[in-house]
Design an enzyme around this catalytic site. Structure first.
Site, PDB file in Angstrom:
ATOM      1  N   HIS A  54     -12.655  11.640 -86.675  1.00  0.00           N
ATOM      2  CA  HIS A  54     -12.790  12.774 -87.771  1.00  0.00           C
ATOM      3  C   HIS A  54     -11.296  12.772 -88.221  1.00  0.00           C
ATOM      4  O   HIS A  54     -10.535  12.331 -87.938  1.00  0.00           O
ATOM      5  CB  HIS A  54     -12.985  13.965 -86.991  1.00  0.00           C
ATOM      6  CG  HIS A  54     -14.684  13.938 -86.381  1.00  0.00           C
ATOM      7  ND1 HIS A  54     -14.916  15.083 -85.841  1.00  0.00           N
ATOM      8  CD2 HIS A  54     -15.539  13.108 -86.401  1.00  0.00           C
ATOM      9  CE1 HIS A  54     -16.138  14.941 -85.579  1.00  0.00           C
ATOM     10  NE2 HIS A  54     -16.721  13.795 -85.742  1.00  0.00           N
ATOM     11  N   GLU A  65      -9.229  15.438 -88.598  1.00  0.00           N
ATOM     12  CA  GLU A  65      -8.459  15.972 -87.909  1.00  0.00           C
ATOM     13  C   GLU A  65      -7.752  14.877 -87.024  1.00  0.00           C
ATOM     14  O   GLU A  65      -6.627  14.946 -86.806  1.00  0.00           O
ATOM     15  CB  GLU A  65      -9.025  17.266 -87.011  1.00  0.00           C
ATOM     16  CG  GLU A  65      -9.923  18.189 -87.940  1.00  0.00           C
ATOM     17  CD  GLU A  65     -11.136  17.997 -87.805  1.00  0.00           C
ATOM     18  OE1 GLU A  65     -12.059  18.929 -87.916  1.00  0.00           O
ATOM     19  OE2 GLU A  65     -11.613  16.576 -88.268  1.00  0.00           O
ATOM     20  N   CYS A  73     -14.870  20.138 -84.987  1.00  0.00           N
ATOM     21  CA  CYS A  73     -15.750  20.216 -83.965  1.00  0.00           C
ATOM     22  C   CYS A  73     -14.950  20.624 -82.747  1.00  0.00           C
ATOM     23  O   CYS A  73     -13.820  20.708 -82.662  1.00  0.00           O
ATOM     24  CB  CYS A  73     -16.356  18.814 -83.835  1.00  0.00           C
ATOM     25  SG  CYS A  73     -15.490  17.443 -83.308  1.00  0.00           S
ATOM     26  N   CYS A 125     -12.332  17.776 -81.767  1.00  0.00           N
ATOM     27  CA  CYS A 125     -11.231  17.972 -82.614  1.00  0.00           C
ATOM     28  C   CYS A 125     -10.400  19.285 -82.187  1.00  0.00           C
ATOM     29  O   CYS A 125      -9.322  19.220 -82.211  1.00  0.00           O
ATOM     30  CB  CYS A 125     -11.505  17.821 -83.895  1.00  0.00           C
ATOM     31  SG  CYS A 125     -11.974  16.147 -84.648  1.00  0.00           S
TER      32      CYS A 125
END
Length: 148
Positions: free
Chosen positions: A69, A71, A97, A100
């Protein structure tokens, strides 16, 4: 929130949205910027790990399990630098999410600003539980951002 900070948030989110265009993912492109003391200290977008082919989806159009992801990419990138994410603000185009969110908590980020709601809000709830400031700041459509 003061107007100056709101305008800065919008500008950084717009930059994160542009940065998301670097992603090879078809289903969703996400961008992230880590900002500390009004300086961008790291950036990231969703995609495969270094050295892997830049194909994020499998034959059934499902995201491959090893896709990182935005992040996570921004946090791991700052970890490889001389900068520290402690006290930084993370600007991300989609709400984090839960995986993360755990990285965000552990990295010392104090604030998260996002512009789109991810289908699951567990990450945002965990960030709030950890005392991290979380702000939803929707961006205007691309054609309407020129004046901001």
């Amino acid at each position: 929130m003061e107007e100056k900070q709101r305008l800065l948030d919008i500008r950084y989110l717009r930059m994160a949205r542009i940065w998301a265009e670097n992603s090879y993912c078809i289903r969703r492109q996400v961008g992230a910027l880590l900002v500390k003391d009004k300086s961008i200290i790291s950036d990231g977008y969703n995609g495969t790990p270094s050295g892997f082919e830049n194909i994020c989806e499998d034959e059934q159009n499902k995201t491959k399990p090893y896709v990182l992801h935005a992040e996570a990419n921004a946090i791991t990138k700052v970890a490889q630098s001389n900068n520290s994410s402690r006290g930084a603000t993370l600007y991300v185009t989609a709400s984090p999410c839960i995986e993360c969110a755990k990285l965000i908590i552990q990295s010392g980020i104090k604030r998260v600003v996002y512009s789109e709601v991810y289908h699951c809000t567990d990450g945002v709830e965990l960030l709030k539980k950890a005392g991290i400031t979380v702000d939803f700041t929707p961006l205007p459509p691309l054609s309407a951002t020129a004046d901001v």
